[in-house]
Design a protein around this motif. Structure first.
Motif, short mmCIF file in Angstrom:
data_model
loop_
_atom_site.label_atom_id
_atom_site.label_comp_id
_atom_site.label_asym_id
_atom_site.label_seq_id
_atom_site.Cartn_x
_atom_site.Cartn_y
_atom_site.Cartn_z
N GLN A 128 8.50 14.03 21.71
CA GLN A 128 8.36 14.81 20.79
C GLN A 128 8.46 14.27 19.29
O GLN A 128 8.11 15.07 18.27
N VAL A 129 8.96 13.00 19.36
CA VAL A 129 9.28 12.69 17.88
C VAL A 129 8.56 11.32 17.61
O VAL A 129 9.05 10.25 18.52
N THR A 130 7.76 11.01 16.55
CA THR A 130 7.39 9.77 16.18
C THR A 130 7.91 9.26 14.99
O THR A 130 8.35 9.85 14.34
N ARG A 131 8.38 7.86 15.04
CA ARG A 131 8.89 7.07 13.98
C ARG A 131 7.71 6.30 13.23
O ARG A 131 7.39 5.54 14.03
N LEU A 132 7.64 6.29 12.05
CA LEU A 132 6.69 5.47 11.47
C LEU A 132 7.13 4.76 10.25
O LEU A 132 8.00 5.23 9.51
N TYR A 133 6.60 3.63 9.93
CA TYR A 133 7.01 2.67 8.84
C TYR A 133 5.78 2.45 7.93
O TYR A 133 4.98 1.92 8.65
N LEU A 134 6.03 2.16 6.68
CA LEU A 134 4.84 1.62 5.70
C LEU A 134 5.58 0.49 4.77
O LEU A 134 6.61 0.83 4.25
N GLN A 135 5.07 -0.48 4.69
CA GLN A 135 5.43 -1.45 3.83
C GLN A 135 5.30 -0.87 2.48
O GLN A 135 4.34 -0.21 2.11
N CYS A 136 6.44 -0.74 1.45
CA CYS A 136 6.40 -0.61 0.17
C CYS A 136 6.92 -1.22 -0.66
O CYS A 136 7.52 -2.52 -0.39
N ALA A 137 7.37 -1.03 -2.08
CA ALA A 137 7.99 -1.50 -3.08
C ALA A 137 9.56 -1.51 -2.70
O ALA A 137 9.90 -0.51 -2.23
N PRO A 138 10.49 -2.59 -2.68
CA PRO A 138 11.98 -2.32 -2.45
C PRO A 138 12.53 -1.26 -2.93
O PRO A 138 13.39 -0.53 -2.40
N ASP A 139 11.91 -0.86 -4.34
CA ASP A 139 12.71 0.45 -4.91
C ASP A 139 11.64 1.51 -5.05
O ASP A 139 11.49 2.24 -5.99
N GLU A 140 10.75 1.52 -4.09
CA GLU A 140 9.67 2.63 -4.10
C GLU A 140 10.43 3.96 -4.57
O GLU A 140 11.43 4.21 -3.79
N ASP A 141 9.65 4.90 -5.28
CA ASP A 141 10.12 6.17 -5.54
C ASP A 141 9.64 7.09 -4.68
O ASP A 141 8.36 7.27 -4.65
N LEU A 142 10.35 7.80 -3.83
CA LEU A 142 9.98 8.63 -2.75
C LEU A 142 9.24 9.77 -3.21
O LEU A 142 8.42 10.36 -2.51
N ALA A 143 9.42 10.19 -4.53
CA ALA A 143 9.11 11.37 -4.86
C ALA A 143 7.55 11.05 -5.43
O ALA A 143 6.97 12.15 -5.37
#
Ligand code: APR
Ligand code: PHB
Length: 394
Positions: free
Chosen positions: A220-235
């Motif tokens: 029931q649970v998918t785990r996903l990742y995206l390359q981003c900046a090391p200090d990416e602002d989650l907001a």
């Protein structure tokens, strides 16, 4: 308050907890000190790919029950680029070896339950951990327990299982250690989503906009990742933006794309490659992330930590049984061989699958050529497969 133990273990991540358990099985006593609260340690979400060696270690140590029931055994994985997915049959290429998907926090949960069942000490929420007398035969650990009471633990050995930001490695005088490090100009934005996995195996994808990874935790649970900046602002990442970026980077022309659902957890992880040599100072031994960090692309971190503590527990058992220190003396050299092999593999996977700011159009074409070669050559696929499933633990 002063007490003593045979092995003082700093850190209750997978390394410290597994070490404590293996020592318990060998009749060796230990005290585990952890600065976080127990719930925090259990809830921390991290990579969840277990090599066969890790699965066997958990099973042989009697903590593999839930893993056997709930772990998802994968015989292969996909590599995607140019909107096409290519299958790599890990089992077929490696004489039947497989990997198991089981959250690292589930490993920790099982190990904490096992520790509690033994009745041996695990002190969470401790603070101000300090090490001294490291050159003596009775090194000491000072700490404040969760009630703030100062305590001292006199040990035969200290195991530094306290991760990259721990206190053990910095307590060793600098001239005795050599550090090797590489940082990356990107990180991973990871999410957990309530969505049935739309592929039964992992998908590692290189896209012009950067890397993406499809993984899972359960039916029931998918785990996903995206390359981003090391200090990416989650907001800056609304749910819509996350899904549209994942769709862009992962969808393939055969109509495959990840299923979407409510995002239940999100976070940004930085990436680094780090090794310290040697992994020992007198009676202090470093294991797991305290000694080495790999970027998560090869999924080696947990497995390296498990290989370390298996070797360390067995060397300590030999020492206590008959007094021979030969295996303890070999601990670092053996570990470094495995570590560097995993470092090379993790660096290679990472550089093949991520886009860097400094990369030119040439670099991207070269990465695509690398991937094209990988999926069209049995030799190249075997090389990936062998390293991905991992070499047997000693
Ligand atoms: N005192 C006590 N505990 C500490 C201290 C300290 N000064 N500093 C850190 N710790 C604890 C951390 O809170 C953490 O729970 O040590 C533990 C280290 O655990 P991990 O970071 O999980 O490291 P390790 O057990 O080596 O596991 C390696 O975990 O980080 C992942 O990718 C990594 O998969 C790999 C695995
Ligand atoms: C994960 O499922 O969290 C995961 C899988 C593979 C990786 C890293 C993380 O390489």
């Amino acid at each position: 308050m002063i007490s003593r133990t045979q092995v003082g273990i700093v850190g209750a991540g997978p390394a410290g907890l597994m070490l404590g358990h293996l020592l318990h099985l060998a009749g060796i006593d230990s005290v585990i000190l952890e600065r976080q609260r127990e719930e925090h340690v259990i809830e921390r979400v991290r990579a969840g790919v277990l090599e066969q060696g890790t699965v066997d270690l958990m099973t042989d140590a009697g903590v593999g029950g839930r893993l056997a029931r709930e772990g998802m055994r994968h015989r292969g994985l996909y590599v995607a680029f140019n909107r096409r997915r290519h299958h790599i049959d890990l089992a077929e290429l490696t004489g039947g070896r497989t990997i198991t998907i089981y959250g690292q926090n589930e490993v920790v949960r099982d190990l904490i339950a096992a520790r509690r069942a033994t009745g041996r000490p695990l002190h969470c929420d401790v603070s101000d951990v300090r090490l001294d007398d490291l050159t003596s035969t009775q090194p000491r650990i000072h700490f404040l327990d969760r009630g703030g009471t100062p305590r001292t633990l006199t040990c035969d050995f200290i195991a530094g299982c306290d991760g990259f930001h721990g206190v053990t490695r910095p307590s060793i005088p600098a001239p005795h250690l050599q550090a090797f490090e590489r940082t990356y100009h990107f990180g991973w934005l990871g999410i957990l989503a309530s969505a049935a996995p739309s592929s039964d195996e992992l998908v590692y994808s290189l896209h012009e906009r950067g890397f993406a990874l499809f993984s899972m935790r359960s039916a029931q649970v998918t785990r996903l990742y995206l390359q981003c900046a090391p200090d990416e602002d989650l907001a800056a990442w609304s749910d819509d933006r996350i899904w549209s970026e994942l769709r862009a980077r992962l969808s393939t022309d055969d109509g495959w794309r990840p299923n979407e659902g409510t995002i239940t957890q999100r976070g940004v992880t930085g990436m680094r490659s780090f090794v310290v040599e040697p992994m020992r100072y007198h009676r202090v031994f470093l294991a797991g992330d305290a000694a080495h960090i790999v970027p998560p692309t090869g999924a080696k971190g947990l497995n390296l930590a498990m290989a370390d503590v298996k070797r360390l527990a067995s060397a300590l058992e030999t020492f206590y049984r008959g007094g021979s220190a030969a295996a303890l003396d070999a601990y670092s050299d053996r570990g470094l061989r495995r570590t560097w092999r995993a470092q090379r593999f993790s660096w290679w996977m990472t550089s093949m699958l991520h886009r860097s700011e400094s990369d030119t159009a040439f670099d991207y074409r070269r990465q695509l050529a690398d991937l094209e070669y990988l999926v069209s050559s049995r030799a190249a696929m075997t090389s990936l497969a062998e390293n991905y499933v991992g070499t047997p633990f000693e």
